[in-house]
Design an enzyme around this catalytic site. Sequence first.
Site, short mmCIF file in Angstrom:
data_model
loop_
_atom_site.label_atom_id
_atom_site.label_comp_id
_atom_site.label_asym_id
_atom_site.label_seq_id
_atom_site.Cartn_x
_atom_site.Cartn_y
_atom_site.Cartn_z
CG ASP A 116 -2.15 0.78 1.02
OD1 ASP A 116 -2.36 1.26 -0.11
OD2 ASP A 116 -2.90 0.96 1.99
CE1 TYR A 154 4.55 -2.44 -9.65
CE2 TYR A 154 4.76 -2.40 -7.26
CZ TYR A 154 4.26 -1.86 -8.44
OH TYR A 154 3.48 -0.75 -8.39
CE LYS A 212 -7.81 -2.71 -3.62
NZ LYS A 212 -8.04 -1.48 -2.95
CB CYS A 219 -20.46 26.19 23.98
SG CYS A 219 -21.91 25.62 23.05
CB CYS A 230 -20.02 26.35 19.83
SG CYS A 230 -19.26 24.82 20.33
S1 IVH Z 1 1.83 -4.63 -10.65
C1 IVH Z 1 0.47 -3.43 -14.81
N1 IVH Z 1 2.55 -5.47 -8.27
O1 IVH Z 1 -1.20 -1.50 -6.78
C2 IVH Z 1 0.69 -3.92 -13.42
N2 IVH Z 1 1.32 -3.45 -8.42
O2 IVH Z 1 -4.01 -1.23 -7.47
C3 IVH Z 1 1.20 -2.85 -12.56
N3 IVH Z 1 0.93 -2.35 -6.26
O3 IVH Z 1 -0.75 0.58 -9.58
C4 IVH Z 1 1.12 -3.11 -11.15
N4 IVH Z 1 1.97 -3.83 -5.03
O4 IVH Z 1 0.80 0.91 -7.50
C5 IVH Z 1 1.91 -4.52 -8.98
N5 IVH Z 1 3.26 -6.31 -6.25
C6 IVH Z 1 2.64 -5.36 -6.93
C7 IVH Z 1 2.05 -4.24 -6.31
C8 IVH Z 1 1.40 -3.31 -7.09
C9 IVH Z 1 1.30 -2.70 -5.03
C10 IVH Z 1 0.14 -1.16 -6.59
C11 IVH Z 1 0.57 -0.43 -7.83
C12 IVH Z 1 -0.61 -0.53 -8.74
C13 IVH Z 1 -1.73 -0.64 -7.76
C14 IVH Z 1 -2.98 -1.22 -8.37
#
Ligand code: IVH
Length: 673
Positions: free
Chosen positions: A119, A224, A311, A408, A428
Site C-alpha cells: 500500500d 516489481y 484485496k 459550550c 461555540c
Molecule cells: S503490478 C500493470 N505489483 O497497486 C501492473 N502493483 O491497485 C502494474 N501495487 O498501480 C502493477 N503492489 O501501485 C503490482 N506487487 C505489486 C504491487 C502493485 C502494489 C500497486 C501499484 C498498482 C496498484 C494497483
Amino acid sequence: MSVSPAARVAELRELIAEHNRAYYVRDAPVIPDADYDAMVRELRSLEAAHPELAEVGSVSETVGAAPSTTFSPVVHAERMLSLDNVFDVEELRAWAGRVARGLERDEAEIDFAVEPKIDGLALAITYLDGDFLQAATRGDGTVGEDVSLNVATIGSVPARIGARGRVEVRGEVYLSLKDFEALNEAQRARREREFANPRNAAAGSLRQKDPAVSASRPLSFLAYQLLGDERSFLTYHETIDQLGEWGFTVAAERAVLRGTEAMLERSSWFEGHRHDLGYQIDGAVVKLDDLAQRRALGATSRAPRWAVARKFAPEERSTHLLSIEVSIGRTGRATPYAVLEPVLVAGSTVSLATLHNEDQVALKDVRPGDLVIVRKAGDVIPEVVARIPEEGVERAAPWVFPRECPDCAGELVRRAGESDTYCVNPRCPAQLMQQVIHFASRGALDIEVLGEQRVAQLLHEGLIGDVADLYTLEPEQLAPLEGFGEVSARALVGAIENSKSQPLSRLLVGLGIRHVGPVAARALAGTFQTYDALASAERERLEAVEGVGPVIAESLYVFVREPEVLERMRRLSEAGLALAEPVTRSAGTALAGRAVVVTGALTGYSREQAEAAVLGAGGTSPSAVSAKTYCVVVGEAPGASKLARARELGVPLVPGEEFENLLQSGTWRSTLT
Ligand code: IVH
C-alpha cells in the site's frame, strides 16, 4: 426517491473523480478504500447494464488522477496501468478460469507469481545506459510528475545499474511500519499534523517541494516490473531476480506456483501474514509468470488481463468500548464516537472510532462496557461495526444523546427528518476551532504551518476568536508562547500573510459554507469573479451556474447574508485578502460564466489540463452535458452519450482543433453536426 441510472452514473463519476483528486493529488483520502471500491464497482455495473451511458475515458476505466502542478509533467513511455480487483477466493478462481480459457491452456499448467500488494504509490524510474535518469509518479497513467530529485535520495534506489540502453523499473514507494511510526512520532514532537497511514505518509514525503525534506524521510522502494529489457527474459521471476541483482529491493515473500489451487493458497497465506511483513499491504497480486502468455492476453484500457489484485477484507478487531462521547465539527454537527480500549488494527493503534449519529448508536445498540468489533476500512476512519454479545455480563443502560454541547453547554438540536444533531450556538469554541483548522487546510487557504495544536493554542490564549483575527496576529504576540520562538512566530505570520493572495474559490472552501465543496466553489468563483458580485447575486443567478443546484444556491444565499459573515468578510477585505478569482490567461474572461464540456482526447492537453484551461478562461468544466452547457468540445474518441445528449439539447459541438480559439475568444469558426 429513486434516482435514474443516468443521474446516478453522473453522480458516481463526479464523486469518484473528486475522491481521485483527494487520494492522488492531495494525498488526503476522505473515505475508506472499501467505500471507494464500492463506488467504482457500482459505476461499472451501471455502465455495463446501460451501454448507452458508457463513455470513453469514464473514471471507471481511467486510473488515478491527473498530476498536480508542483512538479513538471512526464509522459510515460508506456502507460502505467492499474490492477483489476477481486475480493475473495471465488472471484480469484473465476479470474484464473478466464485466464486459462483466454490462453487455451489447462489451469493446472499455468505458472502464477504471487506477491504482496504494497500500500504505497507507484513509481517509474528510468535508467539510460545504466545511469539513473528520471523518476515519475503515475499521475493519470499517461502523464505523471517528475519526482527525480526526491527519488534520488531514496537509499533503496540504485544510482547505477548494469543495464544498457533505456530501461524502466517500476515499483512501489512506501514506508515500513517502523519508519511510519517513527515519522509520526517526530511529527508529534514538532507539533505538526500526523499522517493517517503509511501510504499517505509516503505520498506526502515523496511529493515534497524540497528534496532535502524528502531525503529526511525514510522512504523505501520495492521493484516489481522491468520494462525495456524484457527481450532477454522468458519469465517474470527472472526479471525480478535481475532487479534484485542490480540492487533493488524485491519482495522476499514472492513465489511462483503452478496451478490455480496452489496460487489460491498462497494468496490466502498473504492474508494470514499481512501483519508480519513489516510494511502495510492491502492484498496480494497474482501475475502470470510466462511473459509470452502475458503478451497473448494483453490489457484493457485500465488494467492488464494477466494480473489481478486480491484485496483483503477491511480488517476487524474486537475490543471494549469504554465510553461514548460527542465531538463538535465546524458546522456544529455533534458526532458520537466510541472511546475504546486501544487495539491494533491494520498496522496502527485505534482508541477512538466514529459512531456516526444517534440512530447508528441505537441501531448497533452499543453501550459503555460492551465488547465491540472495530474496523479500519482503508485505514482512514475507524468505525464500530457491531457489538459482540457476551453471556452473563451485565450491561450498562442504553446510551442517551446529550442535550447539551460538551464544549459550550449550548443546546443540541436534531431537526425533524434529519439524522444529525447540531450545536446551534454560533459562538461555540469547538466549532470555532474546527472552522479555523478547516480555513487553514490545504484545500482552502493552505496555511501550512497552522496545524491543529497551534489553532488550539491560539484560541486558548485568546489571540483569535474568528478566522479574520488570524490576519491581525503579530510575531511579537506569538514569539513568547510555548513551542514558538522568533523564527516560527515570523514563519506563521508570513504564511498567514501569503494566504491573502489565495483565489476566491479557495476562500469559499475555507469559509465552510454548507454544501459548497471545491467543485461548486470553483464554478461560483469562476462565474462571479469577485466575492462582492457573488454575495449580491440573486438566487436565480446562483442556481444558473453549472453544477450549482437549488440546495447549494440557497445555502450560499443565506450564508452571505448572516450578520457574523458580513462582519467577517468586511474584516477579511480590510485585511487585504484578494476576494477575487484570478484569470490566468490574458483573454481570461472569454468563457466567463460559461460551461464547456470536453469529451475525448484533445491534442496537447490531458483531461485535467483541458479542464484547468477552461477554468483559466473563466468558464466551468462540468462532466455532464445539460441545457446550460455553452458548448461541447469534441476530441479524439468522444463519449457517445455526451454527443447524443448535446444533439438532443441543441448544444453546439465544437471540433477539438477549435479549443485554443475558444479559450481566447469564447467563440468558434465551425461546428460538427
Ligand atoms: S503490478 C500493470 N505489483 O497497486 C501492473 N502493483 O491497485 C502494474 N501495487 O498501480 C502493477 N503492489 O501501485 C503490482 N506487487 C505489486 C504491487 C502493485 C502494489 C500497486 C501499484 C498498482 C496498484 C494497483
